[in-house]
Design a protein around this motif. Structure first.
Motif, PDB file in Angstrom:
ATOM      1  N   ALA A   1       6.275   7.164  -8.478  1.00  0.00           N
ATOM      2  CA  ALA A   1       6.343   5.735  -8.153  1.00  0.00           C
ATOM      3  C   ALA A   1       4.936   5.170  -8.182  1.00  0.00           C
ATOM      4  O   ALA A   1       4.060   5.635  -7.435  1.00  0.00           O
ATOM      5  CB  ALA A   1       6.977   5.516  -6.786  1.00  0.00           C
ATOM      6  N   THR A   2       4.695   4.176  -9.049  1.00  0.00           N
ATOM      7  CA  THR A   2       3.341   3.646  -9.220  1.00  0.00           C
ATOM      8  C   THR A   2       3.362   2.129  -9.348  1.00  0.00           C
ATOM      9  O   THR A   2       4.400   1.523  -9.650  1.00  0.00           O
ATOM     10  CB  THR A   2       2.669   4.238 -10.470  1.00  0.00           C
ATOM     11  N   LEU A   3       2.190   1.524  -9.116  1.00  0.00           N
ATOM     12  CA  LEU A   3       1.920   0.113  -9.368  1.00  0.00           C
ATOM     13  C   LEU A   3       0.774   0.014 -10.370  1.00  0.00           C
ATOM     14  O   LEU A   3      -0.051   0.926 -10.482  1.00  0.00           O
ATOM     15  CB  LEU A   3       1.526  -0.608  -8.078  1.00  0.00           C
TER      16      LEU A   3
ATOM     17  N   VAL B   1       5.135   3.224  -2.435  1.00  0.00           N
ATOM     18  CA  VAL B   1       3.788   2.934  -2.934  1.00  0.00           C
ATOM     19  C   VAL B   1       3.280   1.688  -2.231  1.00  0.00           C
ATOM     20  O   VAL B   1       4.075   0.842  -1.783  1.00  0.00           O
ATOM     21  CB  VAL B   1       3.810   2.751  -4.471  1.00  0.00           C
TER      22      VAL B   1
ATOM     23  N   GLU C   1       0.000   6.048  -3.465  1.00  0.00           N
ATOM     24  CA  GLU C   1       1.362   6.478  -3.774  1.00  0.00           C
ATOM     25  C   GLU C   1       1.833   7.458  -2.715  1.00  0.00           C
ATOM     26  O   GLU C   1       1.179   8.458  -2.434  1.00  0.00           O
ATOM     27  CB  GLU C   1       1.406   7.124  -5.162  1.00  0.00           C
TER      28      GLU C   1
ATOM     29  N   LEU D   1       7.501  -2.147  -9.810  1.00  0.00           N
ATOM     30  CA  LEU D   1       7.486  -0.738  -9.444  1.00  0.00           C
ATOM     31  C   LEU D   1       7.874   0.089 -10.663  1.00  0.00           C
ATOM     32  O   LEU D   1       8.923  -0.127 -11.268  1.00  0.00           O
ATOM     33  CB  LEU D   1       8.469  -0.478  -8.299  1.00  0.00           C
ATOM     34  N   HIS D   2       7.028   1.066 -10.999  1.00  0.00           N
ATOM     35  CA  HIS D   2       7.285   1.951 -12.131  1.00  0.00           C
ATOM     36  C   HIS D   2       7.817   3.286 -11.602  1.00  0.00           C
ATOM     37  O   HIS D   2       7.126   3.971 -10.826  1.00  0.00           O
ATOM     38  CB  HIS D   2       6.009   2.166 -12.944  1.00  0.00           C
TER      39      HIS D   2
ATOM     40  N   TRP E   1       6.381  -1.194  -1.557  1.00  0.00           N
ATOM     41  CA  TRP E   1       7.733  -0.916  -2.037  1.00  0.00           C
ATOM     42  C   TRP E   1       8.364   0.144  -1.135  1.00  0.00           C
ATOM     43  O   TRP E   1       7.740   1.165  -0.834  1.00  0.00           O
ATOM     44  CB  TRP E   1       7.718  -0.420  -3.473  1.00  0.00           C
TER      45      TRP E   1
ATOM     46  N   CYS F   1      10.748  -4.997  -2.024  1.00  0.00           N
ATOM     47  CA  CYS F   1       9.369  -5.308  -2.382  1.00  0.00           C
ATOM     48  C   CYS F   1       8.813  -6.293  -1.356  1.00  0.00           C
ATOM     49  O   CYS F   1       9.342  -7.403  -1.200  1.00  0.00           O
ATOM     50  CB  CYS F   1       9.315  -5.899  -3.792  1.00  0.00           C
TER      51      CYS F   1
ATOM     52  N   TYR G   1      16.041  -1.130  -3.203  1.00  0.00           N
ATOM     53  CA  TYR G   1      14.572  -1.129  -3.200  1.00  0.00           C
ATOM     54  C   TYR G   1      14.104  -2.478  -2.673  1.00  0.00           C
ATOM     55  O   TYR G   1      14.621  -3.520  -3.078  1.00  0.00           O
ATOM     56  CB  TYR G   1      14.017  -0.894  -4.608  1.00  0.00           C
TER      57      TYR G   1
END
Length: 201
Positions: free
Chosen positions: A82-84, A69, A77, A96-97, A61, A111, A109
């Protein structure tokens, strides 16, 4: 003209391969959120032959040219918040969180999903609103039959000065034009220099 059987088989194989390619879907843009919200940006993928083989999967991302991430065997990260989800990746969910978004979180953004040998890139736009700031009002259209705004007083003063100078110039030019015009009208051949002598001769 008939097509050779091997060529037909090859064409069918290519069609089947295209039909089974990696597919990726994201949210419709823009995704709207408010400052402080937790946001999930969708990136759902499907592989040709489920289940997902994580050894062939790479997910990245990006936001404003920087990586947020990445998953390449493990989740790494690059930016806080920002996490998966590893569990999600196993089921084709590369969302993407983002936690506690700020106005700087807004923008495009991207991906990137790689499932060897296929690569797909999807983009989603995030808009972040700040409730503490009043919304920007669009300028209202002028109502019909309304007068335009009055010009500035300094502009009016300069216009009056220009008009005054023009009036003074026109007054100076009027007497000169009248005298020149009068002498031209009253002048006759007999009164012209040498005219009397010419008549006597």
């Amino acid at each position: 003209m008939s097509c050779p059987l091997p060529a037909l088989l090859l064409g069918l194989g290519l069609l089947r391969g295209c039909a089974g390619k990696l597919a990726v879907e994201t949210d419709a843009s823009p995704v709207r959120a408010q400052v402080g919200d937790d946001v999930v940006l969708k990136c759902q993928f499907s592989v040709p032959e489920p289940p997902v083989d994580l050894s062939q999967l790479v997910v990245q991302w990006f936001h404003r040219g920087g990586q947020l991430v990445e998953f390449d065997g493990v989740v790494s990260e690059s930016r806080p918040g920002a996490t998966l989800s590893m569990e999600g990746l196993r089921s084709g969910n590369a969302a993407l969180h983002l936690s506690k978004v700020t106005p700087q979180s807004a923008g495009n953004y991207r991906c990137y999903v790689t499932y060897a040998p296929d690569v797909r890139i999807k983009q989603v736009v995030l808009q972040v609103e700040d409730p503490s700031k009043p919304p920007t009002d669009e300028p209202a259209a002028a109502a019909p039959n309304t007068c335009p705004p009055c010009p500035d007083s300094q502009v009016l003063t300069k216009l009056e000065q220009v008009l005054s100078v023009l009036e003074q110039i026109s007054r100076k030019l009027e007497p000169a034009g009248t005298s020149a015009g009068g002498s031209g009208r009253d002048l006759s051949p007999l009164q012209a220099p040498g005219g009397a002598q010419a008549a006597q001769g």
